[in-house]
Design a protein around this motif. Sequence first.
Motif, PDB file in Angstrom:
ATOM      1  N   PHE A 113       0.787  -1.036   0.053  1.00 39.59           N
ATOM      2  CA  PHE A 113      -0.110   0.010   0.089  1.00 39.59           C
ATOM      3  C   PHE A 113       0.997   1.409   0.142  1.00 39.59           C
ATOM      4  CE2 PHE A 113      -3.569  -2.487   2.213  1.00 39.59           C
ATOM      5  CZ  PHE A 113      -4.229  -2.772   1.058  1.00 39.59           C
ATOM      6  N   GLU A 114       2.229   1.267   0.214  1.00 43.30           N
ATOM      7  CA  GLU A 114       3.113   2.179   0.059  1.00 43.30           C
ATOM      8  C   GLU A 114       3.116   2.898  -1.128  1.00 43.30           C
ATOM      9  OE1 GLU A 114       5.827   1.052   3.973  1.00 43.30           O
ATOM     10  OE2 GLU A 114       6.347   0.451   2.032  1.00 43.30           O
ATOM     11  N   ALA A 115       2.953   4.060  -1.462  1.00 42.76           N
ATOM     12  CA  ALA A 115       2.485   4.556  -2.702  1.00 42.76           C
ATOM     13  C   ALA A 115       3.666   4.725  -3.802  1.00 42.76           C
ATOM     14  CB  ALA A 115       2.158   6.273  -2.665  1.00 42.76           C
ATOM     15  N   ASP A 116       5.048   4.633  -3.086  1.00 47.33           N
ATOM     16  CA  ASP A 116       6.105   4.433  -4.242  1.00 47.33           C
ATOM     17  C   ASP A 116       6.158   3.303  -5.039  1.00 47.33           C
ATOM     18  OD1 ASP A 116       6.645   3.158  -1.987  1.00 47.33           O
ATOM     19  OD2 ASP A 116       8.708   3.878  -1.717  1.00 47.33           O
ATOM     20  N   PHE A 117       5.633   2.137  -4.298  1.00 44.70           N
ATOM     21  CA  PHE A 117       5.750   0.772  -5.133  1.00 44.70           C
ATOM     22  C   PHE A 117       4.444   0.954  -6.054  1.00 44.70           C
ATOM     23  CE2 PHE A 117       7.509  -0.497  -0.966  1.00 44.70           C
ATOM     24  CZ  PHE A 117       8.904  -1.067  -1.549  1.00 44.70           C
ATOM     25  N   ASN A 118       3.516   1.620  -5.878  1.00 42.70           N
ATOM     26  CA  ASN A 118       2.295   1.745  -6.600  1.00 42.70           C
ATOM     27  C   ASN A 118       2.428   2.606  -7.770  1.00 42.70           C
ATOM     28  OD1 ASN A 118      -0.050  -0.041  -5.489  1.00 42.70           O
ATOM     29  ND2 ASN A 118       1.009   0.918  -3.596  1.00 42.70           N
ATOM     30  N   ARG A 119       3.165   3.919  -7.714  1.00 48.78           N
ATOM     31  CA  ARG A 119       3.713   4.459  -8.479  1.00 48.78           C
ATOM     32  C   ARG A 119       4.514   4.000  -9.718  1.00 48.78           C
ATOM     33  NH1 ARG A 119       7.926   8.413  -8.994  1.00 48.78           N
ATOM     34  NH2 ARG A 119       8.648   7.710  -6.714  1.00 48.78           N
ATOM     35  N   LYS A 120       5.272   3.037  -9.093  1.00 46.75           N
ATOM     36  CA  LYS A 120       6.216   2.490 -10.136  1.00 46.75           C
ATOM     37  C   LYS A 120       5.627   1.054 -10.570  1.00 46.75           C
ATOM     38  CE  LYS A 120      10.041   4.206  -7.317  1.00 46.75           C
ATOM     39  NZ  LYS A 120      11.106   3.832  -6.276  1.00 46.75           N
ATOM     40  N   ASN A 121       4.401   0.761 -10.354  1.00 44.73           N
ATOM     41  CA  ASN A 121       3.690  -0.298 -10.627  1.00 44.73           C
ATOM     42  C   ASN A 121       4.409  -1.503 -10.344  1.00 44.73           C
ATOM     43  OD1 ASN A 121       1.654   0.915 -12.219  1.00 44.73           O
ATOM     44  ND2 ASN A 121       3.124   1.475 -13.823  1.00 44.73           N
ATOM     45  N   THR A 122       4.995  -1.708  -9.069  1.00 42.64           N
ATOM     46  CA  THR A 122       5.613  -2.940  -8.642  1.00 42.64           C
ATOM     47  C   THR A 122       4.725  -3.680  -7.873  1.00 42.64           C
ATOM     48  OG1 THR A 122       6.964  -1.494  -7.163  1.00 42.64           O
ATOM     49  CG2 THR A 122       7.991  -2.160  -9.123  1.00 42.64           C
ATOM     50  N   SER A 123       3.622  -2.875  -7.030  1.00 45.38           N
ATOM     51  CA  SER A 123       2.938  -3.565  -5.976  1.00 45.38           C
ATOM     52  C   SER A 123       1.960  -4.091  -6.821  1.00 45.38           C
ATOM     53  CB  SER A 123       2.143  -2.166  -5.180  1.00 45.38           C
ATOM     54  OG  SER A 123       1.215  -2.617  -4.399  1.00 45.38           O
ATOM     55  N   ILE A 124       1.199  -5.237  -6.042  1.00 49.47           N
ATOM     56  CA  ILE A 124       0.366  -6.060  -6.434  1.00 49.47           C
ATOM     57  C   ILE A 124      -0.937  -5.521  -6.569  1.00 49.47           C
ATOM     58  CG2 ILE A 124      -0.437  -6.971  -4.295  1.00 49.47           C
ATOM     59  CD1 ILE A 124       0.202  -9.310  -7.347  1.00 49.47           C
ATOM     60  N   PHE A 125      -1.171  -4.151  -5.618  1.00 46.22           N
ATOM     61  CA  PHE A 125      -2.262  -3.300  -5.626  1.00 46.22           C
ATOM     62  C   PHE A 125      -2.357  -2.176  -6.628  1.00 46.22           C
ATOM     63  CE2 PHE A 125      -2.451  -5.560  -1.488  1.00 46.22           C
ATOM     64  CZ  PHE A 125      -3.427  -5.974  -1.476  1.00 46.22           C
ATOM     65  N   SER A 126      -1.253  -2.150  -7.595  1.00 50.50           N
ATOM     66  CA  SER A 126      -1.161  -0.900  -8.414  1.00 50.50           C
ATOM     67  C   SER A 126      -2.399  -0.492  -9.034  1.00 50.50           C
ATOM     68  CB  SER A 126       0.098  -1.138  -9.281  1.00 50.50           C
ATOM     69  OG  SER A 126       1.327  -0.868  -8.375  1.00 50.50           O
ATOM     70  N   ASP A 127      -3.239  -1.455  -9.516  1.00 54.63           N
ATOM     71  CA  ASP A 127      -4.424  -1.330 -10.221  1.00 54.63           C
ATOM     72  C   ASP A 127      -5.603  -1.572  -9.533  1.00 54.63           C
ATOM     73  OD1 ASP A 127      -4.042  -4.158 -10.182  1.00 54.63           O
ATOM     74  OD2 ASP A 127      -4.425  -4.424 -12.184  1.00 54.63           O
ATOM     75  N   LYS A 128      -5.619  -1.547  -8.131  1.00 54.55           N
ATOM     76  CA  LYS A 128      -6.788  -1.773  -7.434  1.00 54.55           C
ATOM     77  C   LYS A 128      -7.446  -0.748  -6.662  1.00 54.55           C
ATOM     78  CE  LYS A 128      -6.370  -6.402  -7.865  1.00 54.55           C
ATOM     79  NZ  LYS A 128      -5.270  -6.542  -9.116  1.00 54.55           N
ATOM     80  N   LEU A 129      -6.827   0.566  -6.843  1.00 51.14           N
ATOM     81  CA  LEU A 129      -7.223   1.459  -6.081  1.00 51.14           C
ATOM     82  C   LEU A 129      -8.846   1.807  -6.455  1.00 51.14           C
ATOM     83  CD1 LEU A 129      -6.390   3.977  -4.078  1.00 51.14           C
ATOM     84  CD2 LEU A 129      -6.139   5.356  -5.979  1.00 51.14           C
TER      85      LEU A 129
END
Length: 510
Positions: A298-314
């Motif tokens: 859920f930390e935004a840097d991982f989502n901003r870089k599309n490396t988080s499993i939740f990047s497209d789940k907001l």
Amino acid sequence: MGINRRDFIKTGGLMLGALAAPSVFESCKTDGTSHDPTTLGYAFNHFEVTENQLKKVISAALEKGGDYADLFFEHTFSNSLSLQDKAVNRTSSNIDFGMGVRVVSGEQTGYAYVENITLDEMLKAAQTAARIANKNASKWAAGVTDVSVKNSLYQSLTAWEDVTVKNKMPYLQQINDRMFAADNRVMKVSAGLSDSASHILFYNSEGQAYYDYRPMVTLYTQCIMAEADRMESNMSSRAFRMGAEFLTDDLIKALVEEAIEDTSILFRSIKPKGGEMPVVMGAGGSGILLHEAIGHAFEADFNRKNTSIFSDKLHQTICNTDINILDDGTIPSNLGAVNIDDEGIPGQKTYIVREGILTNYLHDRISAKYYNLSPTGNGRRQSFRNIPIPRMRATYMEAGKYSEDEIIASVKNGVYVSKFTNGQVQIGAGDFTFYVKNGYLIENGKLTQPIKDINIIGNGPKALADITMVGSNFAMDQGAWTCGKDGQGCPVTLGMPSALVSKLTVGGES
């Protein structure tokens, strides 16, 4: 990523009874003005800098251009005291002092730090950061707004700087004496006290400045017991942002009793057969599930870089609608509390998941700008040598509607886990592993045989989606947790009520 309880025994890093320790208040008095968090002028005097000097440094930081610049000053006093072999026999102290300059230009960040804060040295650091983050010239605010918090979240009635080693030693000795008196199976006791106090001055190109005084303390004890030809060990710890009023007889009594109880039960514990099964997460320390399995994702840097499993789940439903998950920097004296984060944003309470819907990521200034949102106060750094990045604070799940007994009764065959020592997660895939120190088998809806030394293995998003019951017995774990990310360690806390995960892999006997 990894979170763990600080391993004091192995690293030498960094709880009282029949003998009364002399009160730290009797010999250590403070007038309460030495760390006044409302006084920006005090901070300038403490670091021996002027507003005019800081304006010059900001100007140098932006001389090659940039969107934003900030200065982070730190002066930290830290002390540790440990007991081995029935006596306090090790102590250390450290002073850390310096400042860092950050320049942000679009996606590029320049950072440099110095340990000698003369104007010349600070200007050199600013120029270095500016060269790294080269861009067209920008303007910045010349005025200064004091954004220091007037009512601190950190309790410090007696500052650690005012407490001597001599005042602390009897508390550790009482841990030893109480532990040996409690059970004749006790063979060895270790204990340690670690305290620190940080003076922080922050100044940025938006004209904001703040001073923050940050106390922190950790107390731990480890018990080693022998029964027949078998030896077992366990530990207990507490950590808060508090001054020396933290040290009380009630705290010592609770820690010793907890360590004895958690060690004793291991003599009756087995390592169960492994496999896929329902897992009931006990209240409190099971919050590691939130931190490791999903918190980092859920930390935004991982989502901003599309490396988080939740990047497209907001804004999508990701779990049971009974589930609410928060990251909170506003809990008084909590290890994860932040009056103001390390880039000038006030501490706040952030709902990550509300009624099963992913509502927010955890933002620093950079990620918030990318998403066109306000920062959430999660910009944290290990010290002035590091850039701030999105980090958790106190991450927890709110209470649900079921009693723990109802949750356990719903499981025919599974495990109940209650005490963890560490965990790890792969952010991209969301796969995690937790090491469980204590727990029980669940057979026909009842807790039966104690278990120990197992791994819980799963996938974060799937485990979250598989939580089918949430307990009404919320508890915050107050142990000494440190979270590692990108080579930086930060103090955090975690918590949750009991919860049923319908299916996880338990690594036990084959």
